[in-house]
Every structure is written in C-alpha cells, then in structure tokens.
Design a protein around this motif. Structure first.
Motif, short mmCIF file in Angstrom:
data_model
loop_
_atom_site.label_atom_id
_atom_site.label_comp_id
_atom_site.label_asym_id
_atom_site.label_seq_id
_atom_site.Cartn_x
_atom_site.Cartn_y
_atom_site.Cartn_z
N GLU A 65 24.77 4.33 11.93
CA GLU A 65 24.30 3.24 13.07
C GLU A 65 23.58 2.29 12.44
O GLU A 65 23.49 0.95 12.60
N SER A 66 22.30 2.68 11.99
CA SER A 66 21.14 1.90 11.43
C SER A 66 20.32 2.52 10.54
O SER A 66 20.27 3.88 10.40
N VAL A 67 19.59 2.01 9.49
CA VAL A 67 18.61 2.64 8.36
C VAL A 67 17.63 1.90 8.21
O VAL A 67 17.54 0.70 8.66
N ASP A 68 16.35 2.25 7.85
CA ASP A 68 15.31 1.57 7.25
C ASP A 68 15.54 1.04 5.91
O ASP A 68 16.23 1.73 5.30
N TYR A 69 14.48 0.32 5.46
CA TYR A 69 14.37 -0.05 4.13
C TYR A 69 14.28 0.88 3.20
O TYR A 69 14.93 1.15 2.22
N VAL A 70 13.49 2.11 3.50
CA VAL A 70 13.33 3.08 2.25
C VAL A 70 14.48 3.79 2.25
O VAL A 70 15.11 4.09 0.96
N PHE A 71 15.30 4.26 3.31
CA PHE A 71 16.53 4.81 3.13
C PHE A 71 17.46 4.12 2.64
O PHE A 71 18.08 4.81 1.41
N LYS A 126 17.10 1.75 0.22
CA LYS A 126 16.50 1.50 -1.06
C LYS A 126 16.91 2.88 -1.89
O LYS A 126 17.36 2.63 -3.06
N ASN A 127 16.54 3.91 -1.22
CA ASN A 127 16.80 5.36 -1.83
C ASN A 127 18.26 5.66 -2.27
O ASN A 127 18.67 6.05 -3.13
N TRP A 185 12.81 -3.16 -4.60
CA TRP A 185 12.67 -3.95 -3.38
C TRP A 185 13.09 -5.14 -3.12
O TRP A 185 13.49 -5.69 -2.13
N LYS A 214 5.62 1.29 13.35
CA LYS A 214 5.63 2.87 13.60
C LYS A 214 4.36 3.32 13.68
O LYS A 214 3.61 3.35 12.34
N PRO A 268 4.08 -1.22 9.53
CA PRO A 268 5.27 -1.98 9.90
C PRO A 268 6.41 -1.05 9.55
O PRO A 268 6.59 -0.35 8.51
N HIS A 269 7.47 -1.28 10.22
CA HIS A 269 8.67 -0.59 10.02
C HIS A 269 9.86 -1.34 10.18
O HIS A 269 10.11 -1.82 11.40
N MET A 279 14.19 -1.88 10.73
CA MET A 279 15.41 -1.04 10.78
C MET A 279 16.42 -2.16 10.57
O MET A 279 16.39 -3.48 11.03
N VAL A 320 11.81 9.70 2.22
CA VAL A 320 13.48 9.47 2.21
C VAL A 320 13.71 8.30 3.26
O VAL A 320 15.01 7.80 2.91
N GLY A 321 13.22 8.01 4.25
CA GLY A 321 13.43 6.90 5.02
C GLY A 321 14.24 7.44 6.07
O GLY A 321 14.29 8.60 6.57
N VAL A 322 14.38 6.58 7.36
CA VAL A 322 14.94 6.94 8.54
C VAL A 322 16.47 6.42 8.66
O VAL A 322 16.64 5.30 8.19
N LYS A 348 19.84 6.36 11.36
CA LYS A 348 20.54 6.93 12.64
C LYS A 348 21.99 6.81 12.21
O LYS A 348 22.49 5.87 11.91
N TYR A 349 22.60 8.07 12.58
CA TYR A 349 23.92 8.21 12.10
C TYR A 349 24.90 7.75 12.89
O TYR A 349 24.66 7.28 13.93
N THR A 352 8.57 -1.35 3.48
CA THR A 352 8.72 -0.97 4.98
C THR A 352 10.43 -0.68 4.86
O THR A 352 11.08 -1.04 5.77
#
Lengths: 109, 208
Positions: free
Chosen positions: A37-43, A45-46, A52, A75, A79-80, A82, B78-80, B82-83, B208
């Motif tokens: 559905e959605s992810v953040d930058y960190v996820f 990137k991993n 970056w 958050k 800053p966060h 999505m 690990v980051g966020v 939403k599935y 971020t």
C-alpha cells in the motif's frame, strides 16, 4: 487481409516501453511499491539497496511522471516520508509489464 | 508467468522483512517457558493463582517490552510498510482461523478437565500436541514464516514425550521442565541470535 504479424507490429510493443519505468533502479522501486500500500524511505532503501541520493533522485523522477506520491510528515519530532504508487503509476506499471511480456514472448528461443 | 512469480516473491520478501528481528521467536520461547515452569508452581499456589503468577509477567512485562523494542529499536532500522490488499485480506483470514483454533483448543481443554480421570493420559497429551501443531502450522503458512513449522513439530512432541516419561519412568510433572523448557530455551536463543544479527546488519538510518 492476413492475420499474420508484420515486423512493424512485432516491434510496436517495444516502442511503447515506458522509459521512466524501464531504468533498472526505478523498476526496482516500482516493483516494491506495486506489492504494498505504502512504505517509508527507510524501508524502500533497505529493500532496494539504493543509496539515499540515488533513491531520492529516482523517486523525484517518478513523482514528476505522476507515478508515485510522496507525503512528507512528522513522526513525533522527526520528519517521516511515506511513498505510495498512484493510480496512474499502477496502470503504467501494468502496461509496462504487458508490453515487456509481449516483447519477450515474441522473441525466438 | 515469470514476472508474476517475481512480484509474488517481492511481496513475500517485503512481508518477511518484518520477522527478521527475532522478537517473535523470543515471544514464542517466553510463552513456552510458562509450560515448563507452571507444573512446579501449581502445587504451591493452586491452579488459579499459579496461572496468574506465571502468565502475568508474560503479558505485563515480556510482551509489552518486545512491543516497545519493535517500536523504538526495530522500526527505525527496518522502516515502515503498509501492506497491500492481498496481504491484508490474508491476515484477516489468518486471524479468523486462529480464533477458530483457539475456540477448538478451549473446547479440548474443557473436555480434558471434565474427563480427566476417565481417559488415558496419552489422549490428553495427544490433544495438547494437536493444538500446538495446528496453531504453529497455520501461523507458519499464513505468515510465510517457515521456522514455525519446525517449532510446531518440536513443541507438539513435548506433551507426548512428557507422557512417556511419566508412564514409564514416573518422572515428576511429566518432565515438562525439560520437554517444554529445552525447546523454549532453544527458541529464545534463536531469537536472541537473530536479534543481535539484525542489529549488526541494520544500523540506524539517519534519513527519513
């Protein structure tokens, strides 16, 4: 009228390949966004293994094309951001998938 | 089609990323440890208070602590995510099926309590094993969490081995300290090792 494909017909899907998606890094980003559905930058990137700077550049290109939406927020005090695939992005990816499939299927063994 | 397989694999990889930290293993091990300690406490406190004394630290300290570690230590690394719709509906199906298994295990528990002396001990043990095997296998399948199949098989053996130890060697408390304690400790160690590895492989991200 013949039903057989001409050389031009066979090359047509190749001409329709979306260059915004076709770059390997952006394709990797879109594949990951396509299944969630959605992810953040960190996820992201991993999962993609991009740096970056690289990730940011490619996301900007995808955002300019209207394929992804980047929502910046906070958050707590941090800053966060999505990221999610837009409807247009999802449709473009589906078209890309179909075109690539057709191109690859038409290739001789 | 190969590209569909690849998308499926990507989705699975994304989902499994949430379980690489070992915290679930530590939680499962902690839960199983209760069955190893329980029989030693029950004779002194009685069934009711023994259950409270054993389960309370698990629910009040261990599980919330693991939740906090996930929130403040794991998620920033690990980051966020939403599935997608497919995964969300799969998780809903999982919740419903696990609820059915819980009701089923409750019925089996009541049945065992009612006819405790009327049926042979190995039937109680087999019921106990069946519940563990079912719950772990269903969780393994729906969560794409292969280790749970192994955990389920090992834990399902515990009551059966316990019954054998009790019947043939007259081991006190069915040897649960070992039959449940050993897998519990091994699962906790697996979790701790995975957590240490996770921390090593996922340094804190500054962006971020």
């Amino acid at each position: 009228m013949s039903g057989a494909k001409t050389d031009e017909d066979k090359l047509h899907p190749l001409a329709e390949i979306d260059n915004v998606i076709h770059a390997s890094a952006r394709l990797m980003v879109l594949v990951h966004l396509y299944v969630v559905e959605s992810v953040d930058y960190v996820f992201l990137k991993n999962q993609t293994g991009l740096s970056w700077g690289n990730l940011s550049t490619h996301l900007n290109k995808l955002e300019e094309a209207g394929y992804v939406s980047i929502k910046k927020g906070f958050k707590g005090k941090k800053p966060h951001t999505m990221i999610h695939l837009t409807k247009q992005g999802r449709a473009a990816f589906k078209d890309y998938k179909q075109n690539m499939q057709q191109v690859l299927d038409d290739l001789p063994d | 089609m190969s590209n569909e397989i690849s998308l499926k694999e990507t989705e699975r990889k994304v989902f499994k990323a949430a379980f690489q930290d070992g915290l679930v293993d530590i939680g499962i091990g902690g839960f199983l440890l209760v069955f190893a300690i329980g029989p030693f406490v029950t004779p002194y406190l009685g069934d009711f208070w023994a259950t409270i004394v054993i389960f309370l630290p698990l629910w009040v300290i261990v599980f919330p602590a693991l939740g906090l570690i996930r929130k403040y230590v794991v998620t920033p690394r690990v980051g966020v995510v939403k599935y997608g719709q497919w995964r969300v509906s799969r998780m809903r199906r999982f919740n419903v099926i696990i609820l059915i298994v819980l009701v089923f295990s409750l019925i089996l528990g009541i049945l065992s309590a009612v006819e405790f002396d009327a049926v042979p001990g190995w039937i109680h043990a087999a019921r106990f094993s069946l519940v563990f095997l079912l719950a772990f296998s269903i969780a393994a399948y729906f969560l794409d969490f292969t280790r749970l199949y192994v955990y389920g098989a090992v834990v399902a053996l515990a009551p059966l081995i316990g019954e054998v130890l009790y019947q043939y060697l007259n081991v006190p408390h069915h040897g649960f300290a070992v039959t449940f304690g050993l897998p519990a400790v091994l699962i906790i160690i697996t979790g701790v090792v995975r957590f240490i590895r996770f921390m090593r492989d996922h340094p804190l991200e500054q962006g971020t």
